[in-house]
Scaffold this active site. Structure first.
Site, mmCIF file in Angstrom:
data_model
loop_
_atom_site.group_PDB
_atom_site.id
_atom_site.type_symbol
_atom_site.label_atom_id
_atom_site.label_comp_id
_atom_site.label_asym_id
_atom_site.label_seq_id
_atom_site.Cartn_x
_atom_site.Cartn_y
_atom_site.Cartn_z
ATOM 1 N N HIS A 74 29.727 35.301 64.140
ATOM 2 C CA HIS A 74 30.315 35.440 65.480
ATOM 3 C C HIS A 74 29.412 36.294 66.364
ATOM 4 O O HIS A 74 29.031 37.389 65.980
ATOM 5 C CB HIS A 74 31.706 36.079 65.380
ATOM 6 C CG HIS A 74 32.770 35.099 64.966
ATOM 7 N ND1 HIS A 74 34.103 35.333 65.130
ATOM 8 C CD2 HIS A 74 32.677 33.861 64.407
ATOM 9 C CE1 HIS A 74 34.792 34.282 64.696
ATOM 10 N NE2 HIS A 74 33.948 33.391 64.233
ATOM 11 N N TYR A 206 41.290 40.173 70.962
ATOM 12 C CA TYR A 206 42.045 41.424 70.943
ATOM 13 C C TYR A 206 42.844 41.461 72.243
ATOM 14 O O TYR A 206 42.253 41.502 73.327
ATOM 15 C CB TYR A 206 41.099 42.623 70.898
ATOM 16 C CG TYR A 206 40.378 42.809 69.573
ATOM 17 C CD1 TYR A 206 39.257 42.065 69.247
ATOM 18 C CD2 TYR A 206 40.838 43.751 68.643
ATOM 19 C CE1 TYR A 206 38.596 42.236 68.043
ATOM 20 C CE2 TYR A 206 40.181 43.936 67.426
ATOM 21 C CZ TYR A 206 39.065 43.182 67.131
ATOM 22 O OH TYR A 206 38.418 43.361 65.934
ATOM 23 N N PRO A 299 42.807 49.707 61.572
ATOM 24 C CA PRO A 299 42.057 48.456 61.427
ATOM 25 C C PRO A 299 41.437 47.895 62.712
ATOM 26 O O PRO A 299 40.598 47.006 62.636
ATOM 27 C CB PRO A 299 43.094 47.482 60.874
ATOM 28 C CG PRO A 299 44.408 48.037 61.281
ATOM 29 C CD PRO A 299 44.239 49.517 61.313
ATOM 30 N N LYS A 303 36.582 48.268 60.492
ATOM 31 C CA LYS A 303 35.496 49.057 59.924
ATOM 32 C C LYS A 303 35.679 49.495 58.460
ATOM 33 O O LYS A 303 34.731 49.997 57.848
ATOM 34 C CB LYS A 303 35.268 50.322 60.783
ATOM 35 C CG LYS A 303 34.725 50.012 62.160
ATOM 36 C CD LYS A 303 33.375 49.337 62.075
ATOM 37 C CE LYS A 303 32.782 49.021 63.424
ATOM 38 N NZ LYS A 303 31.665 48.058 63.315
ATOM 39 N N TYR A 391 30.589 47.641 67.393
ATOM 40 C CA TYR A 391 31.265 46.557 66.672
ATOM 41 C C TYR A 391 30.324 45.889 65.668
ATOM 42 O O TYR A 391 30.702 45.633 64.532
ATOM 43 C CB TYR A 391 31.820 45.525 67.659
ATOM 44 C CG TYR A 391 32.944 44.696 67.062
ATOM 45 C CD1 TYR A 391 34.276 44.993 67.333
ATOM 46 C CD2 TYR A 391 32.672 43.621 66.222
ATOM 47 C CE1 TYR A 391 35.305 44.246 66.776
ATOM 48 C CE2 TYR A 391 33.699 42.874 65.662
ATOM 49 C CZ TYR A 391 35.007 43.188 65.951
ATOM 50 O OH TYR A 391 36.022 42.452 65.383
#
Ligand code: APR
Ligand code: PHB
Length: 399
Positions: A74, A206, A299, A303, A391
């Site tokens: 991704h 998200y 979460p 990570k 990220y």
């Protein structure tokens, strides 16, 4: 009769198994002791996002085959708020990507590698306890004791790796006054489902919504993983499938009504609480704590697994240096090196959580502030870049 090994590892989660794998490649022997069955540890539904550095490490150490075949690369995520999606482009902003590959496959690949190497693992070990790691005298060797198949066992080793997760026995075996705990518990949890439905988006979404946070994730092109913010002690029995889907539709909807959420049979559901937790230091004498045994992140940001792997990467390197030259410099700095990065990842996980969830203590001001933050993060290149670089995974700083 006692078994003898160089590194005794408690816990066959990602931390323990990756450590054993890395040590094996340097010719260092280890034995893994796990309280659950192989089936249980492999079937557990856990995380699914792998940082690019962790994926590279897996590939470099012979664990890349299935990851390359089945992992979904991704190059971005979507932040959805105010009924609109905003893409964070990892490729453009951080020259990076992540791989969607479920933790249970990572664990399965590691078990296969262990079996191929003929390495020893005790499953369903009972009454596991750790001894003599404080280093009273240099001759006293650390020991792991347990029962397996009804028989008492003892492993005598040079070092113990406490990789037994948040509820394990290694951390509580260290004298309490030697450890400092840093903790924050969040006033919400996540209700998560695994659904046999093709993911409704190519990338993770998200979503910030006045009804609470929602996340669309996936495990494969056929399997969706979805979450909604809920009470920390939410009773799952109050959530029949239709109610879960209704809530997901509401929180993920776009204002133009064009985006569609595909439903499918729910094959697993559960509620998890959320906390941030760090213990310092991560070493006591000849025992090293790694992964969830030493720290927990909420979460949001995915990570947990990545942190566990980066800890044991440092530990494996320190142990390799020790066995090659007798030098303990890196081992002595284990905690310091890991904690420097762990705290940055803690900050990121806390920040993502704070930005995206509704807090019951917040008022209308706070909600406007959250929306302004999301607007800023998705419209300023500098701000999007900080999200992207965290990220895809911060670099390891060794000194
Ligand atoms: N004796 C032996 N093994 C134990 C004991 C014990 N007393 N207590 C727990 N264990 C085992 C657990 O059954 C589990 O298999 O230790 C293992 C710890 O694994 P994880 O909880 O997965 O922790 P870790 O390896 O640090 O990985 C952390 O994985 O599951 C995710 O959310 C977690 O993403 C995070 C990452
Ligand atoms: C998951 O797929 O389980 C997942 C993905 C992203 C997160 C958390 C969990 O931030």
């Amino acid at each position: 009769m006692a078994l003898r090994t160089q590194v005794g590892i408690v816990g066959a989660g990602p931390a323990g198994l990756v450590l054993a794998h890395l040590l094996g490649r340097d010719g260092i022997e280890s034995i893994v002791v796990e309280s659950r069955s192989r089936q249980y540890t492999e079937d557990r539904v856990r995380a699914g996002v792998i940082e690019q550095g962790v994926a590279a490490l897996m590939a470099e150490t012979g664990l890349g085959d299935r990851l390359h075949r089945e992992g979904l690369v991704h190059h971005g995520i979507e932040l959805r708020f105010g009924g609109r999606g905003h893409r964070i482009d990892f490729q453009d902003l951080a020259k990076g990507s992540v791989v969607i590959y479920p933790q249970n496959k990572v664990v399965g690949d590691l078990f296969d590698a262990r079996a191929a190497a003929g390495a020893q693992t005790f499953f369903e070990a009972e009454d596991v306890s750790v001894h003599d790691f404080g280093g009273a005298t240099p001759e006293t060797k650390p020991k792991i004791r347990f029962r397996a198949g009804g028989e008492a066992q003892e492993i005598v080793c040079d070092f113990i790796a406490g990789c037994d997760g948040f509820h394990g026995i290694c951390r509580p075996s260290v004298p309490a006054e030697a450890l400092k705990v840093f903790e924050r518990i969040y006033p919400f949890g996540w209700l998560g489902i695994l659904a046999e439905a093709p993911p409704s988006s190519d990338e993770l979404i998200y979503a910030y919504h006045e009804r609470g946070f929602a996340l669309l994730s996936m495990r494969s092109p056929q399997l969706s993983r979805l979450y909604i913010q809920c009470a920390p002690d939410e009773d799952i029995r109050q959530w029949p499938d239709e109610r879960i889907w209704r809530e997901l539709h509401a929180r993920l909807a776009t204002a133009d009504g064009k985006w569609k959420l595909t439903e499918g049979p729910i094959v697993q559901k559960g509620v998890t609480g959320m906390r941030s937790f760090v213990v310092e230091p991560m070493q006591f004498g000849r025992m090293f704590l790694a992964g969830d045994a030493a720290h927990i992140v909420p979460p949001t940001g995915a990570k947990g697994l990545n942190l566990a792997v980066t800890d044991v990467r440092v530990l494996a390197r320190g142990l390799a240096e020790f066995y090659a030259s007798g030098r303990q410099d890196l081992l002595n700095d284990y905690s310091k090196i890991c904690l420097r990065r762990i705290w940055k990842v803690q900050r990121f996980s806390w920040w993502m959580t704070s930005m995206l969830h509704l807090f019951d203590t917040d008022n209308a001001f706070d909600q406007r502030r959250q929306l302004a933050e999301l607007d800023y993060v998705t419209s300023s290149r500098a701000a999007s870049q900080t999200l992207a670089e965290n990220y895809v995974g911060l670099p390891m700083e060794w000194d």
